[in-house]
Design a protein around this motif. Sequence first.
Motif, short mmCIF file in Angstrom:
data_model
loop_
_atom_site.label_atom_id
_atom_site.label_comp_id
_atom_site.label_asym_id
_atom_site.label_seq_id
_atom_site.Cartn_x
_atom_site.Cartn_y
_atom_site.Cartn_z
N LEU A 116 0.82 -1.21 0.00
CA LEU A 116 0.00 0.00 0.00
C LEU A 116 0.86 1.27 0.00
CD1 LEU A 116 -3.01 0.23 -0.15
CD2 LEU A 116 -3.10 0.56 2.31
N TRP A 117 2.05 1.18 0.60
CA TRP A 117 2.94 2.34 0.61
C TRP A 117 3.42 2.68 -0.80
CZ3 TRP A 117 2.43 5.32 4.48
CH2 TRP A 117 2.16 4.81 5.75
N LEU A 118 3.65 1.64 -1.62
CA LEU A 118 4.03 1.90 -3.01
C LEU A 118 2.87 2.54 -3.76
CD1 LEU A 118 6.47 -0.09 -2.54
CD2 LEU A 118 6.10 -0.86 -4.86
N VAL A 119 1.65 2.02 -3.50
CA VAL A 119 0.46 2.56 -4.16
C VAL A 119 0.29 4.04 -3.79
CG1 VAL A 119 -2.06 2.42 -4.24
CG2 VAL A 119 -0.71 0.34 -4.34
N LEU A 120 0.43 4.34 -2.49
CA LEU A 120 0.27 5.72 -2.02
C LEU A 120 1.35 6.64 -2.61
CD1 LEU A 120 -0.69 5.28 1.74
CD2 LEU A 120 -2.06 6.37 -0.04
N ALA A 121 2.60 6.17 -2.55
CA ALA A 121 3.70 6.99 -3.07
C ALA A 121 3.47 7.30 -4.54
CB ALA A 121 5.03 6.26 -2.89
N ALA A 122 3.11 6.27 -5.30
CA ALA A 122 2.91 6.45 -6.74
C ALA A 122 1.71 7.36 -7.00
CB ALA A 122 2.70 5.09 -7.41
N ALA A 123 0.55 7.04 -6.40
CA ALA A 123 -0.67 7.81 -6.67
C ALA A 123 -0.49 9.28 -6.31
CB ALA A 123 -1.85 7.20 -5.94
N CYS A 124 0.06 9.55 -5.13
CA CYS A 124 0.22 10.95 -4.69
C CYS A 124 1.20 11.70 -5.61
CB CYS A 124 0.72 11.00 -3.25
SG CYS A 124 -0.48 10.40 -2.06
N THR A 125 2.31 11.05 -5.98
CA THR A 125 3.29 11.72 -6.84
C THR A 125 2.71 11.99 -8.22
OG1 THR A 125 4.99 10.46 -5.66
CG2 THR A 125 5.68 11.66 -7.63
N TYR A 126 1.97 11.02 -8.76
CA TYR A 126 1.36 11.24 -10.07
C TYR A 126 0.36 12.40 -10.03
CZ TYR A 126 3.13 6.58 -11.28
OH TYR A 126 3.92 5.48 -11.49
N LEU A 127 -0.43 12.44 -8.96
CA LEU A 127 -1.44 13.51 -8.84
C LEU A 127 -0.77 14.87 -8.76
CD1 LEU A 127 -4.06 11.93 -6.40
CD2 LEU A 127 -4.46 12.68 -8.74
N ILE A 128 0.31 14.96 -7.97
CA ILE A 128 1.02 16.23 -7.84
C ILE A 128 1.67 16.60 -9.17
CG2 ILE A 128 3.03 17.35 -6.75
CD1 ILE A 128 2.30 15.66 -4.22
N GLY A 129 2.29 15.62 -9.82
CA GLY A 129 2.91 15.88 -11.12
C GLY A 129 1.89 16.35 -12.14
N TYR A 130 0.73 15.71 -12.14
CA TYR A 130 -0.33 16.06 -13.08
C TYR A 130 -0.85 17.47 -12.81
CZ TYR A 130 -4.91 15.96 -15.32
OH TYR A 130 -6.01 16.28 -16.08
N ARG A 131 -1.18 17.72 -11.53
CA ARG A 131 -1.82 19.00 -11.18
C ARG A 131 -0.87 20.18 -11.31
NH1 ARG A 131 -2.73 23.24 -10.84
NH2 ARG A 131 -4.16 24.47 -9.56
#
Lengths: 687, 55
Positions: free
Chosen positions: A34-49
């Motif tokens: 879940l930590w990999l999922v969170l790290a990836a999802a949050c970073t992608y969202l920040i990168g996108y936004r």
Amino acid sequence: MKVIWRLFWVAMAVLAAFSLGLIALERGEPVNSLWLVLAAACTYLIGYRFYAHFIAAKVMLLDDRRATPAERLRNGHDFEPTNKWIVFGHHFAAIAGPGPLVGPTLAAQFGYLPGTLWIIIGAVLGGAVQDFIILFASMRRDGKSLGQMAREEIGRLGGMIALVTVLLIMIILLAVIALVVVNALRDSPWGTFTIAATMPIAVFMGLYLRYWRPGKVLEVSVIGFGLVLASIFGGQWVSHHPALAPVFTLSGVALAICVIIYGFFASALPVWLLLAPRDYLSTFVKLGVVMMLAVGILFVRPDLELPALTRFTDGNGPIFAGKIFPFCFITIACGAISGFHSLISSGTTPKMIAREWHAWPVGYGSMALESFVAIMALIAACALQPGVFFAVNSPGGMVGATPEAAVATISSWGYPVTVAEMNALAQDVGEKSLFARTGGAPSLALGMAHIFASSGGGRAILGFWYHFAIMFEALFILTIIDAGTRVGRFMLQDLLGHVYKPLGQTSWMPGVIVTSAAIVLAWGYFLYQGVIDPLGGINSLWPLFGIANQLLAAVALCVGTTILVKMHRARYMWITCIPLVWLVTVTFTAGLQKIFSPVPRIGFLAQASQLQRALDSGAVAASKVAETQTLIFNNRLDAVVCGIFLVLVTLILIDSVRVWVGILSGSRTAQTNEAPFVLSQLRAEEI
Amino acid sequence: MKALWRIVVALMRELADENAYARHLRAHGREHSGAEWRRFSEERMRAKYTRPKCC
């Protein structure tokens, strides 16, 4: 409201940083996926936004008032303004391939940490930027292809190089993904029957769609999916049948010949009969399985059993040789950045974009999602016990030809595993053996099967899920082989048509047969060399594919940078230049090591020399002389192919830099080839 | 949820080329028939499969 959003993004950033920190620094205790999922999802969202929005607003200057080609050239066929989420889904389905599944699985050899960091950082700063900028550039140029843009923006040489590079990459790509399928089905009657059954199923679907229920694609895809599920159960029955099991138990060489013959006939048959129905089915299955895997991981939340870093960071890995730099990046390839995506981003998608700002989620967002698929594949691989992972992925030539020798070697590395454990696992999934099932697909299927089975059904249906995962991978790999051989044939006919005109006619049957055979034999030869390679064909072919793919990405970034300079956005050229410089550094380092490294497992020429010395000293058994001579030739051929890729990209790099320097110094006019600005008349309700 | 379901169905129809076929019929003012589907799908597949599929 604004304050709430600001707090939300601060929370995202903190969560991303915390997750990445935990993944990077935690040792001793297994880390939950879940930590990999969170790290990836949050970073992608920040990168996108933030990063992608900055690129859209300040660099590209996207303008919704400007009519896109979908609106200006609307023809009810390919140019059609379409809802952005449908375009997003369409584009994602087009870019999703086996690369982000297989690459991270192989790269897990180094542990979960290097792969995770590169997949996340590489996608946010490199892959998604490449896809976005090429989509934008093509959209402003009425949907022109990468090759056409390279020719118009860099020069004729750039366009020709892009064309030749794509053809060469396709040959290597087709060989390596065919090798993945061959290794997955080797000595597996269950798997072989299931995949063989998909062919008459696809033909049935083709006839159904063409003659019996024309236009009912969704209907026939549901029927086809049901039949494919039935074939998985049929495969289980066949694997236990005393007469039929041996018929479908094929060696690697026999399977390679079958795939080559399939590739030749499938690419010559009418598209509606086999390729198109299989393509429809594999698209829906692919999207469905990706969603199932995401839900499964969130539900099961497996622990990562592989450590953050394994002992193979020293470059002596059994799956492929070489250190993290540059080989982790080369191996992961599509999961972080893929040159092939630039072909898709400059294909159908730019012709469907209704408003310029839709390119933001479609171009950047879909690559971020593709990268997330790579993270899920990495989780599935790393959820396996390390001993099992290495027992499945290590070739016999590295760990020992017998199961006893293999477990002894792998256990001595600090990753305990027993023959009994592997035999029990093989029995659970309905296979004779899981030792040396190289290529990434079987271990990925094992990981996925465990996740699906843990979500419901347990060990009792592990076999079904394993073969479902193999079927899903093989289905879309065979579609790529069929379509890729066909496209390769068109490209070759296009080139040869300049030499002998009839060869350029795609309807002239002798030309079709000759060029199909040429393309099939080209990738078939590399496939065969991979199958007979005692060190595992993946050790030589996957890095060659990775280097080729990343070099095509470098070509795309050269085109993107040139366009930015010509748009007078040179002060932002760092957004493409930073990933370009990184890619060139990584791929040239990898390419030169693969050619010239003195370590035989890494350097093609070193391996050829080692084999030659063994041959000259009489150390090779008489029965193996011919095979050894072939291996020597193959290694030298691989070195030449690698060298050709490096030369081609050097040429385009030099040509691009010449254009940039010319424009920046004022000695050359900055003239882009964008379509003229036309005010959009599109109403919101139309999309 | 309804909006999400509508988008999912529209995406499936787009991936199945059913939306593209509907646009083709509208653009040419024709009715659905087996012959018309074959004409449309041949043209569409010719365009689709001249491009490489992603890895």
